[in-house]
Structure formats: C-alpha cells, structure tokens
Write an enzyme that holds these catalytic residues in place. Structure first.
Site, PDB file in Angstrom:
ATOM      1  N   LEU A  35       8.810   1.758 -12.379  1.00 20.48           N
ATOM      2  CA  LEU A  35       8.032   2.148 -13.560  1.00 20.48           C
ATOM      3  C   LEU A  35       7.629   3.612 -13.385  1.00 20.48           C
ATOM      4  CD1 LEU A  35       5.836  -1.082 -13.834  1.00 20.48           C
ATOM      5  CD2 LEU A  35       7.966  -0.585 -15.020  1.00 20.48           C
ATOM      6  N   ARG A  65      -9.026  -9.493   0.493  1.00 20.04           N
ATOM      7  CA  ARG A  65     -10.269  -9.018   1.120  1.00 20.04           C
ATOM      8  C   ARG A  65     -11.202  -8.451   0.045  1.00 20.04           C
ATOM      9  NH1 ARG A  65      -6.502  -4.753   1.489  1.00 20.04           N
ATOM     10  NH2 ARG A  65      -7.248  -2.990   0.260  1.00 20.04           N
ATOM     11  N   GLY A 103       0.807  -1.219   0.000  1.00 19.94           N
ATOM     12  CA  GLY A 103       0.000   0.000   0.000  1.00 19.94           C
ATOM     13  C   GLY A 103       0.840   1.268   0.000  1.00 19.94           C
ATOM     14  N   GLY A 104       2.098   1.146  -0.425  1.00 19.19           N
ATOM     15  CA  GLY A 104       2.923   2.343  -0.601  1.00 19.19           C
ATOM     16  C   GLY A 104       3.798   2.695   0.591  1.00 19.19           C
TER      17      GLY A 104
END
Ligand code: MV4
Length: 447
Positions: free
Chosen positions: A203, A291, A164-165
């Site tokens: 990227l 999830r 999630g970064g």
C-alpha cells in the site's frame, strides 16, 4: 485481587504501572539494573530488587532473576509493561508454571501473534480484513510470482518473525521479485533465526490506525476506539492521536465491532492492539500487539478509563469494569513522545537533566520517570516522557498542545520538544492531513 505486583520494567511505564497499583491498594515490587538505582519508580515502590548489571540481557530480560525476585518478595503477579519481556511467550509460560500471574494474555496467544503469518491467518479466520497476499509462507520464486501477479504490483515481502518494520522488502515489478525474496529470506534467517517470509500487496500511502481492544479471557471482548500513529520515523512513533482525524463514528463502530468480536471469539485475555493500514476508506490488518502500548494514554484521555486498572482487574479474574455500550469517546487527545535525542537527527542524547519543568492545567498529562538532576543512563531507549493533551475537539487540543509545549522545559540534554513546536504549527498537521510517510518527507525537506 492481587496482594503484591512485581513490575518488570523501567522508566515512565514502570511509574505508570506503579501508580495504578497504588490506587488499587496493591503492594509494589520493582526490579531494576544497577544503572537504575536512582530512578523515580525505584524510590516510590514499596520494595525494590536489584537484578543485575546495566545491559538488558542481564537484567530486564533475565527471566530467572525476575522469577527469583517474585519468589523472594512473594509477588503474586508480574506486570511486564511494554518492550522487554512483555511479548515473550516463554516468560508468560514460566510465570504460570510458578503460579505467578502474568498480567497479559496467555503464552499461546502471545505465540500466535508473534508469528506474523499465523497472526494474519488467525485474523482472517476471525473476520478481520487483511492485506491481500499469500496464504502462508512463500519459499519458491515461482510461487511468489504467481501470488504477485494475482494481487498486482507493487508487493511487499515481510518476515514472519519480524514485525514493527524489520525485514521488509518492496518489489515494484516482477523483475525485482527474485532479489527481494532472496534478500528478505536471508535477512530474516540472520536476524530472527527463522527465514519464513510472506507476500502482501504494498500500500503506497496508508495511515497507521490501531484499535485498542480488551478481552476478559472468558469470551467477552470490547474495543476502546482507535489511535492514529501515522507520524513516525524509522518505525518509531513520534506523535499519536485519538481519534484518528481520518475516521468518522460509523467507521469506528464498524471496525471496532469486528475487532471486539474477534477478541471475544479468540478467548483473548487482557489488553491488545490490532494494527491496520488504512487507505481509501478500507482497513487492512497487519499485526496484533499483545501488550499495553506506549501510546495508551490518548485512549485513556478520550474514554476516561484507566487501562492499567483494567489489565490488573482482568488478570486477577475480576473481569472488565465496563461494557461496550458504556465506552464513550469524548473529545480529542494527542501524545508527543519526548525523547532524549537530537530533534532533527534523532541521535541519542543521554546525560544529566539540569532542569525539568512540566506543563500543567486542564487537559494536560505528563507521564515521565525523570526529574531535575536525574542522569539518563545510556543503556536503554531514549523515551524520557510523554506529553498527553486532551481537548473537547481537535482544534482545542492543538491550541492546548501549543501552550503546553511552550511551558515544557528540559535543560542539560537535547530532546525532541523543538520538533513538536514545529509540528504543532504545520498546516498539514493542523488539518490532520498526513500518512505514514509524511514525517520522513518533512524531515528530509528541513535538512
Ligand atoms: C506495509 C506497508 C505497506 N503495505 N504493508 C511497517 C511496520 C510494520 N508493522 C508494517 N509496515 C508496513 N507494512 C503493506 N502491505 C507499509 C509499512 C510501513 C509502515 C507501516 C506503519 C507505520 C509506518 C510505516 C512506515 C513504513 C512502512
């Protein structure tokens, strides 16, 4: 089928799951903190159990209290929603040990995907295209230099326990590599108690495209197409759509087929999302979420399938209600996340909603747990609702979205609605011409 499901969440997703249970004739129990006694889903549930004070750690993350609530009420399954305990392998294992069904994958599958190095290794083994990079954890600078030289700069160093970064560092040249590696490792160790890191090709301008998948736990897998979630700020998604404006039907079928087969081979059970970066026509796996996701309604809009019904069916042993060949993609859907935040700075804006009026009409869905007079507690995330708009094509969807945003009224607090009113009129957005950096650049320009 289950007799009674306990919903271990709050807000719009608790209401979303409650609605699915009611439709299936299943009794509902909700657990809530003292801050959520007035929540809509608490009022609508058959039973409710107050499990603790406002801080999540003492309520929504308190495994023992939730298991106790299951035992007291006789719930035979738990739906975790998203966030909180939804990707907690220990929670899934503890429920299983108490003969309570966790509506989600096995603890072991959650554990694999929670470890980003293990997740990537698993994805690669299953034939999913991954970002070029190290095979496992990197500890030595020498090793880092060798891998980076092989894949080419720029590279990104990521924490295996992150996701999630969180805990990422970019190195543009070999000169940046040592500092990037050391900072990534020490930040990962401090944040997650696990300093394992890995390296990937960085990227520059990808889109974030994710595949909705489902496994029945006995070797069958299907995909429900993709969602484009490139419009985000600080790793918080803001706007999601299905299909992606960047993909055609052939690309969808190809990557979807790969993902469905992988899910089948893994023996995965329940809903999952396989996240990719997409650049120059190529998909690169980054992570898998085990999830139901916030943005699942755009997939429901274009497929007509209730994904929470499917989760419940699969978890109860009833299998999926559909086969791949029966899943058709119809039109286009966009979701706007309505947050109780300043629309420019995203500073949280809790408080009392004095007036709440939602749009209606063909193709409009609003998932929200708030109402006029509701006071938003300051303890949790700022999502107060989602506007999901469906049209026969993207142009119709955008026209309808503009109209729906005009009708939406939330008074008393700041919300992100004004941001969406701007976005819906932006030419890049109209053309679907954006990548993962577009929104942050746009917000920086508007300042
Ligand atoms: C990347 C990347 C570029 N190259 N990996 C951020 C969240 C996490 N799930 C992965 N992330 C990224 N990984 C490589 N090899 C750029 C990002 C990224 C990003 C990804 C998806 C959505 C928004 C993003 C914003 C900044 C960076």
């Amino acid at each position: 089928m289950f007799q009674k499901i306990l919903i271990a969440n709050r807000g719009e997703i608790a209401l979303r799951v409650l609605r699915a249970c009611k439709e299936l004739g299943i009794q509902t129990v909700v657990v809530h903190s003292t801050a959520d006694s007035d929540a809509m889903h608490v009022r609508l549930a058959d039973e409710s159990v107050c499990i603790g004070p406002p801080p999540s750690r003492e309520s929504y993350l308190n495994i023992h209290q939730i298991v106790a609530a299951c035992e007291i009420t006789g719930a035979d399954a738990v739906h975790p929603g998203y966030g909180f305990l939804s990707e907690n392998a220990k929670f899934a294992d503890i429920l299983a040990a108490h003969n309570i069904t966790f509506i989600g994958p096995s603890g072991d599958h959650i554990r694999i995907m929670g470890d980003k190095i293990e997740a990537k290794r698993t994805a690669k083994r299953l034939g999913i295209p991954v970002v070029p990079g190290s095979d496992g954890a990197i500890t030595e600078e020498k090793e880092a230099k060798r891998v980076a030289a092989e894949i080419g700069y720029p590279v990104i160093i990521k924490a295996s326990a992150g996701g999630g970064g969180r805990g990422m560092k970019v190195a543009r040249t070999e000169a940046d590599l040592e500092v990037a590696l050391q900072t990534a490792k020490s930040e990962a160790g401090a944040a997650f108690g696990d300093d394992a890191v890995y390296i990937e090709k960085y990227l520059e301008k990808p889109r974030h495209i994710e595949l909705q998948v489902f496994g029945d736990g006995s070797g069958h897998g299907v995909h429900f197409g993709e969602r484009d979630c490139s419009l985000q700020r600080r790793h918080q998604k803001v706007w999601e759509e299905a299909n992606s404006p960047a993909l055609n039907a052939e690309e969808r079928a190809r990557i979807g087929g790969i993902c469905a087969k992988a899910i089948a081979d893994l023996g995965y059970s329940g809903a999952g999302t396989i996240e990719f970066l997409y650049e120059n026509g190529e998909f690169y796996f980054i992570e898998m979420n085990t999830r139901l996701q916030v943005e699942h309604p755009v997939t429901e809009a274009i497929t007509g399938i209730d994904l929470v019904h499917e989760q419940i069916r699969v978890a109860s042993g009833g299998g999926l209600s559909i086969r791949q060949e029966d899943i058709k993609f119809n039109g286009h859907a966009i979701e706007c996340r309505i947050n109780a935040e300043d629309p420019r700075t995203f500073t949280p804006s809790p408080g009392t909603i004095t007036h709440f009026h939602t749009p209606g009409g063909l193709g409009i869905r609003v998932d929200s747990g708030v109402y006029s007079g509701y006071r938003i507690p300051p303890y949790y995330d700022s999502l107060i609702g989602k506007l999901i708009v469906h049209g026969r094509n993207r142009v119709e969807c955008m026209m309808r979205l503009r109209r729906a945003l005009d009708e939406f009224v939330v008074d008393g607090i700041k919300t992100t609605l004004p941001l969406f009113r701007d976005l819906v009129g932006n030419p890049d957005i109209a053309n679907g011409d954006y990548d993962i950096h577009w929104l942050e650049k746009y917000l920086a320009k508007e300042d």
